[in-house]
Design a protein around this motif. Structure first.
Motif, PDB file in Angstrom:
ATOM      1  N   SER A   7      40.078  56.996  52.672  1.00  0.00           N
ATOM      2  CA  SER A   7      40.934  55.950  53.215  1.00  0.00           C
ATOM      3  C   SER A   7      42.398  56.249  52.905  1.00  0.00           C
ATOM      4  O   SER A   7      42.721  57.207  52.199  1.00  0.00           O
ATOM      5  CB  SER A   7      40.540  54.601  52.621  1.00  0.00           C
ATOM      6  N   LYS A   8      43.284  55.394  53.412  1.00  0.00           N
ATOM      7  CA  LYS A   8      44.714  55.576  53.150  1.00  0.00           C
ATOM      8  C   LYS A   8      45.048  55.421  51.677  1.00  0.00           C
ATOM      9  O   LYS A   8      46.014  55.985  51.187  1.00  0.00           O
ATOM     10  CB  LYS A   8      45.531  54.579  53.974  1.00  0.00           C
ATOM     11  N   SER A   9      44.256  54.599  50.986  1.00  0.00           N
ATOM     12  CA  SER A   9      44.470  54.431  49.541  1.00  0.00           C
ATOM     13  C   SER A   9      43.712  55.484  48.744  1.00  0.00           C
ATOM     14  O   SER A   9      43.578  55.369  47.535  1.00  0.00           O
ATOM     15  CB  SER A   9      44.052  53.035  49.106  1.00  0.00           C
TER      16      SER A   9
END
Length: 65
Positions: A7-9
């Motif tokens: 994910s982006k995180s």
């Protein structure tokens, strides 16, 4: 095939990639069979699609929707 979805995180979760299969009719040894074919094989020309042409719809134009 399996691996991680990131994910982006930068969280990692496990996922699988599946082949893109289509059920289609093809001619094998003179007989018509319905088989599962991957789209890459179809695009590369390893398998040819069986097209059913009848005299009733041979020259008919496609209907516009």
């Amino acid at each position: 095939m399996s691996g991680n979805k990131v994910s982006k995180s930068y969280n990692h979760t496990r996922r699988t990639w599946r082949p893109n299969l289509l059920k289609m009719k093809t001619e094998v040894g003179g007989t018509t069979l319905t088989i599962n074919v991957c789209t890459r094989c179809l695009r590369s020309g390893f398998v040819t699609k069986k097209i059913n042409v009848t005299p009733a719809n041979a020259g008919a134009p496609k209907a516009a929707n």
